[in-house]
Design a protein around this motif. Structure first.
Motif, PDB file in Angstrom:
ATOM      1  N   LYS A 110       2.953   4.632   6.927  1.00 62.86           N
ATOM      2  CA  LYS A 110       2.697   3.299   6.373  1.00 62.86           C
ATOM      3  C   LYS A 110       1.610   3.376   5.304  1.00 62.86           C
ATOM      4  O   LYS A 110       0.448   3.635   5.613  1.00 62.86           O
ATOM      5  N   GLU A 148       0.220   1.038   3.766  1.00 60.71           N
ATOM      6  CA  GLU A 148      -0.804  -0.006   3.957  1.00 60.71           C
ATOM      7  C   GLU A 148      -1.959   0.512   4.802  1.00 60.71           C
ATOM      8  O   GLU A 148      -3.111   0.154   4.580  1.00 60.71           O
ATOM      9  N   LEU A 169      -0.766   1.608 -11.200  1.00 59.47           N
ATOM     10  CA  LEU A 169      -1.724   0.525 -10.978  1.00 59.47           C
ATOM     11  C   LEU A 169      -2.016  -0.270 -12.263  1.00 59.47           C
ATOM     12  O   LEU A 169      -3.102  -0.806 -12.432  1.00 59.47           O
ATOM     13  N   TYR A 177      -6.254   5.042  -2.262  1.00 56.49           N
ATOM     14  CA  TYR A 177      -5.924   4.796  -3.672  1.00 56.49           C
ATOM     15  C   TYR A 177      -7.031   4.067  -4.437  1.00 56.49           C
ATOM     16  O   TYR A 177      -6.876   3.773  -5.610  1.00 56.49           O
ATOM     17  N   LYS A 228       5.904   5.340  -5.105  1.00 53.24           N
ATOM     18  CA  LYS A 228       6.683   4.939  -6.279  1.00 53.24           C
ATOM     19  C   LYS A 228       7.025   3.455  -6.214  1.00 53.24           C
ATOM     20  O   LYS A 228       6.870   2.727  -7.194  1.00 53.24           O
ATOM     21  N   ASP A 229       7.473   3.001  -5.048  1.00 55.35           N
ATOM     22  CA  ASP A 229       7.842   1.598  -4.884  1.00 55.35           C
ATOM     23  C   ASP A 229       6.677   0.671  -5.170  1.00 55.35           C
ATOM     24  O   ASP A 229       6.859  -0.459  -5.618  1.00 55.35           O
ATOM     25  N   ASN A 230       5.480   1.141  -4.853  1.00 50.82           N
ATOM     26  CA  ASN A 230       4.301   0.288  -5.015  1.00 50.82           C
ATOM     27  C   ASN A 230       3.565   0.513  -6.329  1.00 50.82           C
ATOM     28  O   ASN A 230       2.470   0.003  -6.512  1.00 50.82           O
ATOM     29  N   GLY A 231       4.157   1.302  -7.191  1.00 43.92           N
ATOM     30  CA  GLY A 231       3.506   1.542  -8.478  1.00 43.92           C
ATOM     31  C   GLY A 231       2.273   2.413  -8.398  1.00 43.92           C
ATOM     32  O   GLY A 231       1.380   2.331  -9.233  1.00 43.92           O
ATOM     33  N   LEU A 232       2.225   3.262  -7.359  1.00 45.07           N
ATOM     34  CA  LEU A 232       1.099   4.185  -7.225  1.00 45.07           C
ATOM     35  C   LEU A 232       1.471   5.564  -7.772  1.00 45.07           C
ATOM     36  O   LEU A 232       0.636   6.440  -7.906  1.00 45.07           O
TER      37      LEU A 232
END
Lengths: 125, 587
Positions: free
Chosen positions: B122, B124, B257, B132, B247-251
């Motif tokens: 996870k 999160e 970011l 991050y 990738k999905d979260n733009g990291l």
């Protein structure tokens, strides 16, 4: 999913800390599932936890996994965290031990001393 | 001393303090009793807690209404109030607190900072523990030069084993011109007895990704590989998931970011070859060639993967990067020794009570790691030596148990820090046989490209096989020493340059065992079967019968109060009796 920004990171962090502490869960069970844990039978422990939760129809117990907890020779291990109390780490688990821990600690709120290793979180940096 | 930690305050410790102040004033004791608020005492479940000095009396579960009674009894009459004293539950030992037990007490977790706290699957949970944030800081607020300088200042040295300064490596690559550069992570871990990197990849994959993002910014790379051996399926699976989540979260990917920085990371699964931990061999493997090393220079920082400037760091090195960027170089270098900063993760294995993965500040004595954290030697046996750095390392004898563990001091012993495997051996270990074991491994894993390694190691192994089978010749020790030196001096890559280390160090510290094998045809540790006579030593036998119970073939004769006897006709030399005998009485 929308791309995260730095403000989002901070928001997730805050929400998550609230979630773990006050998110409605009374108990959090962490089964340590690194390769060492899995090799020693952590999956059976995890299954036992899930069965017990289903049996007691508990809605306030969160179950999660983590990687190697460090003490590989004492796997399978699990940590039980009751809201407002220090977490307790259990070692060398079997399905029977896990069932007893579930009954006495998770449901009854009383740690099973004979299977417990330590209480508390590790000091990290 | 009244505890004013969150737990106790929630339980009313501040109200207790007010009540105490009022009561002291009422009794005119305010000049004699001083009230101090302290930080969390750690015993929150029993709060509010307080400690009264000079007697050092610990009170728990103190309530406001009890304060007058307490002041009357304790401060005026000098009698501690039984009611609030801590009483351990009768006859039951309480669960110790984590930092009271030696296994945890001596550890400081940095690379393993999220150990057992987060779910590796996870993102999160990683973010909730400052994940991050360091990448955000590096991408948004820092120039590549600033990142490099911070890393150089921190003194972080590569955790793969060689101990090269990480910041310096990044600087060399950052200076090279080139529009395509690569950031590479070495997740190939082949040493017998080592599992540090696997555990980090399994337990905290995002920390590796974050370290790579920061390094990529420092050298201006936009593409990266994590090289993991296929024998680590769980590590591969969790890394893969982490990459997808990032990738999905733009990291990861384009415009990380929202900072405009791009980085793609891919996993490359290796076939599990020891030599592919060597950087040039690893790069050849990713290029689709046989995993064989090449001569350096040119160094990978100039010409690496596909002839492009590349930086390769080990998993643990990358895991150390985010907290350095977040907390600063000084924070990192506050732990450790003069030239070895920070902490090091070790995989403890062998004849220890506590086998596991531990992280300690550099400079921690071996003794602390083996006896306090490791819990000492299993079955009450004696500590003999510890093999550090796997087959490339060497063994450190019991006489050097006080050695502080850092790069310099370990090198002085003839062993190396390596990636952090520690195989602990007790008195039942035969040193020539141990050296043979590691040589079998390196001989097997040699890529065969250069002659010294291919043929030299083979020859070393032949001599060791001769010695352990009882056919050792006079001069074999000298031959081993000379050949080892030649292999070290002339091999192409790290594998051959280090493979004789177990031989050299065991001869250095346990030469008498080699001599016993060659001259007396005995194996002092009773390991090398051809050299064990399987005869009960009458003087040493304690007539306990343990060997009799262990013997599966009925070769052992024993009666209560009698010395045991082994029937050579029935004995299959299985060594069950030797393992069972606690008195070393079988020769």
């Amino acid at each position: 999913m929308a791309k995260l920004t730095i403000a989002d990171l901070k928001k997730i962090k805050e929400q998550y800390h609230q979630g773990l502490r006050e998110g409605g869960f009374r108990v959090k069970i962490t089964v340590h599932m690194g390769t060492c844990g899995i090799a020693a039978g952590a999956r059976a422990i995890m299954n036992t936890v899930m069965e017990e939760i289903a049996k007691s129809d508990a809605k306030d117990v969160a179950v999660t996994t983590s990687g190697c907890a460090g003490l590989c020779s004492q796997e399978p291990m699990a940590t039980i965290e009751l809201a407002g109390e220090p977490p307790v780490k259990y070692i060398a688990l079997t399905e029977d031990k896990m069932r007893r821990i579930y009954a006495e600690h998770v449901k009854g709120g009383k740690p099973v001393q004979e299977f417990a290793l330590v209480a508390g979180h590790e000091t990290t940096y | 001393m009244i505890c004013a930690g969150t737990g106790c305050v929630a339980n009313g410790s501040l109200r207790v303090k007010d009540a105490l102040e009022t009561e002291l004033i009422k009794r005119n004791l305010q000049g004699e009793v001083k009230i101090v608020l302290t930080g969390c005492n750690g015993f929150c479940a029993k709060g509010p807690v307080m400690v009264v000095y000079p007697e050092d009396i610990f009170y728990q579960l103190v309530k406001t209404e009890d304060v007058p009674h307490l002041v009357e009894e304790h401060f005026i009459k000098g009698r501690p109030v039984q009611k609030f004293l801590y009483t351990p539950p009768a006859d039951k030992k309480t669960i110790p607190v984590m930092n009271e037990i030696p296994f945890f007490k001596h550890q400081v977790l940095r690379a393993l900072r999220n150990r057992s706290l987060i779910d590796a699957e996870k993102v999160e949970e990683y973010i909730a523990r400052d994940g991050y944030m360091a990448a955000a800081k590096a991408l948004l607020e820092m120039t590549p030069e600033q990142i490099v300088n911070e890393m150089k200042k921190s003194g972080l040295r590569g955790r793969g084993g060689a101990g090269f300064l990480t910041g310096l490596k990044w600087e060399l690559c950052a200076r090279v011109q080139g529009d395509i550069k690569y950031i590479l992570c070495n997740g190939d871990e082949g040493d017998p007895g080592a599992f540090m990197d696997r555990s980090v990849m399994e337990a905290d994959p995002h920390s590796v990704l974050e370290g790579m993002i920061i390094a990529a910014k420092a050298i201006n790379a936009h593409y990266g590989y994590i090289y993991v051996r296929a024998e680590y399926p769980l590590a591969v699976q969790r890394l893969q998931l982490a990459i997808e989540q990032a990738k999905d979260n733009g990291l990861l990917g384009k415009n990380i970011l929202g900072t405009g920085f791009d980085l793609d990371i891919e996993i490359y699964q290796g076939a599990g070859a020891f030599v592919c931990g060597e950087e040039t061999a690893l790069m050849a493997s990713i290029e689709g060639k046989r995993g064989m090393p090449r001569a350096k220079p040119p160094f990978p920082a100039v010409k690496g993967l596909w002839q492009r400037p590349s930086v390769l760091n080990n998993v643990e090195t990358f895991a150390n990067v985010p907290p350095i960027i977040l907390n600063g170089a000084d924070w990192f270098s506050s732990l450790g020794t003069e030239k070895s900063k920070g902490t090091k993760v070790f995989a403890l294995s062998g004849a220890l009570n506590n086998i596991g993965l531990v992280e300690v500040p550099m400079g921690t004595p071996l003794k602390t790691i083996i006896f306090d954290i490791g819990g000492g030697i299993k079955n009450n046996r004696k500590f003999k030596a510890v093999q550090m750095g796997g087959p490339s390392g060497g063994c450190i004898p019991h006489t050097l148990i006080d050695t502080p563990v850092d790069f310099e001091n370990i090198n002085k012993t003839g062993a190396i820090m390596g990636s952090g495997g520690m195989v602990v051996m007790d008195e039942a270990t035969c040193m020539p046989a141990m050296a043979k074991f590691f040589l079998e491994f390196t001989e097997d894993e040699s890529c065969g490209k250069c002659v010294p390694c291919r043929i030299g190691n083979r020859t070393l192994l032949t001599i060791l096989q001769r010695i352990t089978s009882g056919e050792g010749r006079e001069g074999d020790i000298e031959l081993l020493l000379a050949l080892s030196q030649q292999i070290k001096d002339t091999s192409l890559c790290g594998l051959g340059q280090t493979s004789p280390n177990p031989v050299l160090t065991t001869i250095k510290y346990f030469r008498d065992e080699y001599e016993a094998h060659i001259r007396d045809h005995t194996c002092p540790a009773r390991v090398c079967t051809p050299l064990v006579k399987f005869v009960v030593n009458q003087d040493k036998c304690k007539k306990c019968g343990q060997c009799f119970r262990a013997c599966p073939t009925g070769a052992l004769k024993w009666e209560k109060g009698q010395v045991a006897y082994i029937d050579p006709e029935k004995c299959t030399k299985c060594k069950s009796c030797i393992k069972a005998c606690r008195f070393w009485s079988i020769d």
